[in-house]
Structures are given as C-alpha cells and as structure tokens.
Design an enzyme around this catalytic site. Structure first.
Site, PDB file in Angstrom:
ATOM      1  N   CYS A  70      33.812  50.116  79.350  1.00  0.00           N
ATOM      2  CA  CYS A  70      34.202  49.060  80.289  1.00  0.00           C
ATOM      3  C   CYS A  70      34.258  47.764  79.492  1.00  0.00           C
ATOM      4  CB  CYS A  70      33.140  48.963  81.387  1.00  0.00           C
ATOM      5  SG  CYS A  70      33.403  47.604  82.527  1.00  0.00           S
ATOM      6  N   CYS A 206      41.306  46.729  79.696  1.00  0.00           N
ATOM      7  CA  CYS A 206      40.488  47.181  80.833  1.00  0.00           C
ATOM      8  C   CYS A 206      40.760  48.675  80.904  1.00  0.00           C
ATOM      9  CB  CYS A 206      40.920  46.488  82.122  1.00  0.00           C
ATOM     10  SG  CYS A 206      40.235  47.275  83.611  1.00  0.00           S
TER      11      CYS A 206
HETATM   12  N1  DGL Z   1      37.236  49.259  83.653  1.00  0.00           N
HETATM   13  C1  DGL Z   1      36.618  48.022  83.469  1.00  0.00           C
HETATM   14  C2  DGL Z   1      37.052  47.271  82.251  1.00  0.00           C
HETATM   15  O1  DGL Z   1      37.364  47.914  81.260  1.00  0.00           O
HETATM   16  C3  DGL Z   1      36.188  47.211  84.647  1.00  0.00           C
HETATM   17  C4  DGL Z   1      37.181  46.872  85.708  1.00  0.00           C
HETATM   18  C5  DGL Z   1      36.479  46.140  86.834  1.00  0.00           C
HETATM   19  O2  DGL Z   1      35.487  46.665  87.332  1.00  0.00           O
HETATM   20  O3  DGL Z   1      36.931  45.031  87.194  1.00  0.00           O
HETATM   21  O4  DGL Z   1      37.042  46.082  82.216  1.00  0.00           O
END
Ligand code: DGL
Length: 283
Positions: A70, A206
């Site tokens: 993440c 993301c």
């Molecule tokens: N998948 C996540 C990232 O790589 C988080 C997305 C989120 O929860 O806003 O930032």
C-alpha cells in the site's frame, strides 16, 4: 513463519499475486483493512495508527515479515513505525520482525539505481529530459515521497504527481469499467495539462490502480512504459530474503486472506484479476 501482505483493501492483491507466483512454496497471509478503506483521504496520524494495527494483526497471526503493499501506508507511516515503534515492539515480542514497503522498490525500478545511491550534487544545471508521472492517492501525493526521493538520485528525471481522490474507493467497490475508464482518462488529461505534455513514463502509485492498468495504458499515449510495482516488490523481497536468512518464508504454500470488513468473496473485478475465487476470513 508466514509473510504478511497488508493493504487498506484489495489493491495489495496485485502485489500479493506476484509474490505468490514468485515464491510458490512460501506461506502468505494477506490482510485487507476494508473496514477503514480507503486510506488515501485520511490524516497522517490515522494512517500511522491503522497501519500499525494491521502489522500487529499479521504478527499475531504468525508473520515475522510484513510487506506493506500500500503506497499510502508505506509513504506516510512506514518510516515513523520503523523509527518509533518497531524497535520496542521487537523487544516485547522477543523475536526479529520487520516491515517492508513498496515505495523503495518502486523508486529503485524508476531510477535504475539501488536505494543507497544518492546523486552527487554538482552545480551545473541538468535538463529534465525524462518526465515521470505518478498517479496516487491524495495522501501519497501530499507526502511528496516520489518527488523527493527520485530527485535525490536522478537529477535528469522530473516527477509530477496526479492525486486521484476517488479512484481507490471506486475500485474497492467494483465500479463498472466504463466509469473507471472515464475517471482515469480525466486524470491522465489533467496531468498532461499540468505538465504541458504527456509523461514519458508513469508509476501507478496506488496498488488498487494496477487492477485497472489496462485502462491507464489505454488513456496514456500508446507504448508509455508503466513501472510495475508488483514486479519491483517481488524482486526486492527476493533480495531481502537472501540477505536475511533469519526470515524463513515457510514451505507449506499457506494462503490465508483476512479482512477487517465483510468476510467472504470479493467482487468480480478483483476475482477476474486474481484469476479465481477468493474467500476472506474475518481478521
Ligand atoms: N492501495 C493503497 C495504495 O497503494 C491505498 C488506497 C487507499 O486506501 O486509498 O495507496
């Protein structure tokens, strides 16, 4: 032991998929903090606390190593947790545990340089020939981690971030592809307007966005290279495990999926991407 993989939701499965393919015999536990997703519009303090809670849950489930799949957690919380929380927590547990991120491997892939490398600052003006676009959550964009860390290493690369406030939530909810395509096109156009042209390369900063990588590819000029976080993270984990034999990735091919949200199956967008049914247990 197992390797923990953490994300606010389903986005980290894009990284998890590659890790499972690469380390077929290793044991993995995936945790999606879907009760609190998305993270991208939350405050830094909230992101730090939620990331810490996710890591604790994975350590309690038997992981010694957690990969933050993440960008938001890695760019906002990881350094804080490594400096202020992990050393004491390790002493409390009495075993070596660690948390790795996704931003460092991505920057290594984008710069073609190992993390330890910092450019020699010479006085002369360097032309920014290579324009790198980063699509990310607002929290990752606000951290400016990609701009700062890439600028330290490659003075010929200019980084422009495009925050996409609604996109992770839409992907998490399994929005229809035409709606996702329209939002992605809007962000690609907005970034090009701000730069004055399209970027030469792009990072989908993301992990949720990787699920719609084909839509980004279609919205960007044909052939624009995308720096792939799942590949970069799998490469970095392989190097880390080689350097740290104290972390044994297991041999039972365990695959557990935990969620703080609603247990059961995920929507078809995710299962199609994953290549099969997924069943999540309550965290
Ligand atoms: N998948 C996540 C990232 O790589 C988080 C997305 C989120 O929860 O806003 O930032």
């Amino acid at each position: 032991m197992s390797i923990g993989v953490f994300d606010s939701g389903v986005g980290g499965l894009t990284v998890h998929r590659r890790l499972v393919d690469r380390f077929a015999k290793a044991d993995f536990i995936y945790l999606a903090d879907q009760a609190n997703a998305p993270y991208g519009g939350r405050s830094g303090e909230e992101i730090v606390e939620l990331t810490k809670a996710g890591c604790v849950r994975l350590f309690e489930a038997g992981c010694d190593l957690v990969v933050l799949a993440c960008n938001t957690a890695a760019s906002v919380a990881l350094r804080r947790l490594q400096q202020t929380w992990l050393p004491g927590y390790r002493r409390e547990l009495g075993r070596p545990v660690n948390v790795l991120g996704i931003v460092v491997p991505t920057i290594e892939a984008a710069t073609g340089l190992p993390w330890e490398h910092e450019a020699e600052r010479r006085g002369d003006k360097v032309e920014k020939l290579d324009i790198l676009g980063v699509f990310s959550t607002p929290a990752t964009a606000a951290s400016r981690v990609y701009e700062i860390e890439i600028d330290k290493r490659r003075q010929d690369v200019a980084v422009f971030s495009e925050p996409c406030p609604e996109l992770a939530r839409m992907i998490e909810a399994g929005a229809p592809r035409d709606e996702l395509a329209a939002v992605i096109e809007g962000h690609v156009k907005a970034l090009a307007r701000r730069i004055g042209r399209h970027p030469d390369r792009a990072i989908l900063g993301c992990t949720h966005y990787e699920i719609t990588a084909d839509l980004f590819q279609a919205a960007l000029p044909a052939g624009t290279p995308l720096i792939r976080q799942p590949d970069a993270t799998a490469d970095a984990l392989a190097r880390y495990l080689e350097r740290h034999p104290e972390f044994d990735a297991g041999t039972g091919a365990v695959r557990r999926f935990l969620t703080t949200g609603r247990p059961g199956a995920q929507h078809s967008l995710v299962e199609t991407f994953w290549g099969g049914p997924l069943s999540f247990e309550p965290a």
